[in-house]
Design a protein around this motif. Sequence first.
Motif, short mmCIF file in Angstrom:
data_model
loop_
_atom_site.label_atom_id
_atom_site.label_comp_id
_atom_site.label_asym_id
_atom_site.label_seq_id
_atom_site.Cartn_x
_atom_site.Cartn_y
_atom_site.Cartn_z
N GLY A 1 -5.90 0.13 -16.01
CA GLY A 1 -6.17 1.02 -17.12
C GLY A 1 -5.79 2.42 -16.76
N LYS A 2 -6.31 3.40 -17.47
CA LYS A 2 -6.02 4.79 -17.14
C LYS A 2 -6.69 5.16 -15.83
CE LYS A 2 -5.23 6.68 -21.74
NZ LYS A 2 -5.63 7.69 -22.72
N THR A 3 -5.97 5.95 -15.03
CA THR A 3 -6.51 6.35 -13.73
C THR A 3 -6.18 7.81 -13.48
OG1 THR A 3 -4.48 5.53 -12.73
CG2 THR A 3 -6.37 4.06 -12.69
N ASP A 4 -6.86 8.36 -12.49
CA ASP A 4 -6.62 9.75 -12.13
C ASP A 4 -5.53 9.85 -11.09
OD1 ASP A 4 -10.16 10.15 -12.19
OD2 ASP A 4 -8.72 10.57 -13.78
N ASP A 5 -4.93 11.02 -10.96
CA ASP A 5 -3.90 11.24 -9.97
C ASP A 5 -4.51 11.21 -8.58
OD1 ASP A 5 -2.03 11.49 -11.89
OD2 ASP A 5 -2.06 13.68 -11.94
N ALA A 6 -3.69 10.81 -7.60
CA ALA A 6 -4.13 10.80 -6.21
C ALA A 6 -2.96 11.25 -5.34
CB ALA A 6 -4.58 9.40 -5.80
N PRO A 7 -3.20 12.05 -4.31
CA PRO A 7 -2.12 12.50 -3.46
C PRO A 7 -1.54 11.35 -2.66
CG PRO A 7 -4.24 13.07 -2.52
CD PRO A 7 -4.52 12.53 -3.89
N LYS A 8 -0.27 11.43 -2.35
CA LYS A 8 0.39 10.40 -1.57
C LYS A 8 0.19 10.67 -0.09
CE LYS A 8 4.90 8.25 -0.91
NZ LYS A 8 6.28 8.19 -1.39
N PRO A 9 -0.40 9.73 0.65
CA PRO A 9 -0.61 9.95 2.07
C PRO A 9 0.69 9.88 2.84
CG PRO A 9 -1.20 7.73 1.46
CD PRO A 9 -0.88 8.44 0.19
N GLN A 10 0.73 10.48 4.02
CA GLN A 10 1.96 10.57 4.78
C GLN A 10 1.94 9.75 6.06
OE1 GLN A 10 4.75 12.13 3.64
NE2 GLN A 10 3.55 12.33 1.78
N LYS A 11 0.77 9.42 6.59
CA LYS A 11 0.76 8.71 7.87
C LYS A 11 -0.51 7.91 8.02
CE LYS A 11 -0.99 12.81 10.28
NZ LYS A 11 -0.72 13.80 11.35
N THR A 12 -0.48 6.98 8.99
CA THR A 12 -1.64 6.14 9.24
C THR A 12 -2.76 6.95 9.89
OG1 THR A 12 -0.73 5.47 11.36
CG2 THR A 12 -0.24 4.07 9.47
N GLY A 13 -3.98 6.44 9.79
CA GLY A 13 -5.13 7.11 10.37
C GLY A 13 -5.75 8.15 9.47
N GLU A 14 -5.17 8.37 8.29
CA GLU A 14 -5.70 9.35 7.35
C GLU A 14 -6.44 8.66 6.21
OE1 GLU A 14 -2.60 11.82 5.85
OE2 GLU A 14 -2.55 13.10 7.62
N ALA B 1 -20.00 -0.70 -4.05
CA ALA B 1 -20.45 0.34 -3.12
C ALA B 1 -19.44 1.47 -3.11
CB ALA B 1 -20.60 -0.23 -1.71
N PRO B 2 -19.90 2.71 -2.90
CA PRO B 2 -18.96 3.81 -2.73
C PRO B 2 -18.29 3.68 -1.36
CG PRO B 2 -21.20 4.57 -2.34
CD PRO B 2 -21.31 3.15 -2.81
N VAL B 3 -16.97 3.83 -1.33
CA VAL B 3 -16.23 3.64 -0.09
C VAL B 3 -15.14 4.69 0.05
CG1 VAL B 3 -16.61 1.14 -0.07
CG2 VAL B 3 -14.54 2.07 -1.14
N GLU B 4 -14.62 4.80 1.27
CA GLU B 4 -13.39 5.53 1.50
C GLU B 4 -12.43 4.60 2.21
OE1 GLU B 4 -14.40 8.97 3.83
OE2 GLU B 4 -14.15 7.91 5.73
N LEU B 5 -11.15 4.78 1.92
CA LEU B 5 -10.10 3.94 2.50
C LEU B 5 -9.28 4.75 3.49
CD1 LEU B 5 -8.76 2.12 -0.70
CD2 LEU B 5 -10.76 1.56 0.71
N ILE B 6 -9.07 4.19 4.67
CA ILE B 6 -8.25 4.82 5.70
C ILE B 6 -7.09 3.90 6.02
CG2 ILE B 6 -8.20 5.66 8.09
CD1 ILE B 6 -11.25 6.16 7.78
N LEU B 7 -5.87 4.41 5.92
CA LEU B 7 -4.69 3.61 6.20
C LEU B 7 -4.55 3.40 7.70
CD1 LEU B 7 -2.11 2.29 4.99
CD2 LEU B 7 -0.94 4.45 5.46
N MET B 8 -4.56 2.13 8.12
CA MET B 8 -4.45 1.80 9.53
C MET B 8 -3.05 1.31 9.90
SD MET B 8 -7.45 2.64 10.29
CE MET B 8 -7.46 2.20 12.03
N GLU B 9 -2.44 0.52 9.03
CA GLU B 9 -1.08 0.04 9.23
C GLU B 9 -0.36 0.02 7.90
OE1 GLU B 9 -0.70 -3.71 11.26
OE2 GLU B 9 -2.38 -3.29 12.59
N GLY B 10 0.88 0.50 7.90
CA GLY B 10 1.66 0.51 6.67
C GLY B 10 2.46 1.79 6.57
#
Length: 206
Positions: free
Chosen positions: A11-24, A112-121
């Motif tokens: 559905g409709k979503t808000d903008d999100a910044p594009k991450p640049q590297k893993t671990g963030e 649950a409220p969560v945060e996502l951290i990119l580990m691989e990709g």
Amino acid sequence: MSSCGTSSRFGKTDDAPKPQKTGEKIEDGKASWYGPNFDGKLTANGEIYDMYDLTAAHRTLPFNSVVKVKNLDNGKSVTVRINDRGPYAKNRIIDLSKKAADEIDMLGSGTAPVELILMEGDLKNSRVTDLKVPTYTVQLASYNHEHQARSHAQKIRGARVEKINMGDKIVYRVYHGIYTDKNNARKKQRQLKRQGFGGYVKQIEN
């Protein structure tokens, strides 16, 4: 509890910044989980869903991306691999497998409220420009040889050819348009069909 399995759950979503590297940290929001009703069925990347594997569904992250999901209510974390598309429900950013949800103690609450951290990709070189907004295109053809794809594309105004690395082989696909509204992509697909060009709408994966 929400459900998932295809790429038609947005559905409709808000903008999100594009991450640049893993671990963030790449995103925060609400997580949900899915289990028995989908166990044994195909995921969006063609695997068989196993609710006892540490996997998850995300709207746009390239398949096989690995993310750490931290439950902000209790501080517990679990690492999952993206192999599906979802969630269906708006205001949710990830659908966890049953086992992953159990690891961070959210089976009972369902969300649950969560945060996502990119580990691989690799998102830096990905075509994903907004984690919350999937993009679509109309795929018109796929060929083993570039000259065949070019010949097909020349018949269709606005068509483009992209070289796709399939791992063990290279294919050349003919696409038309880039859309953030799936309905607009479907409208174009129907228009092209009336002109005699078969095709289908697909989500741009990476």
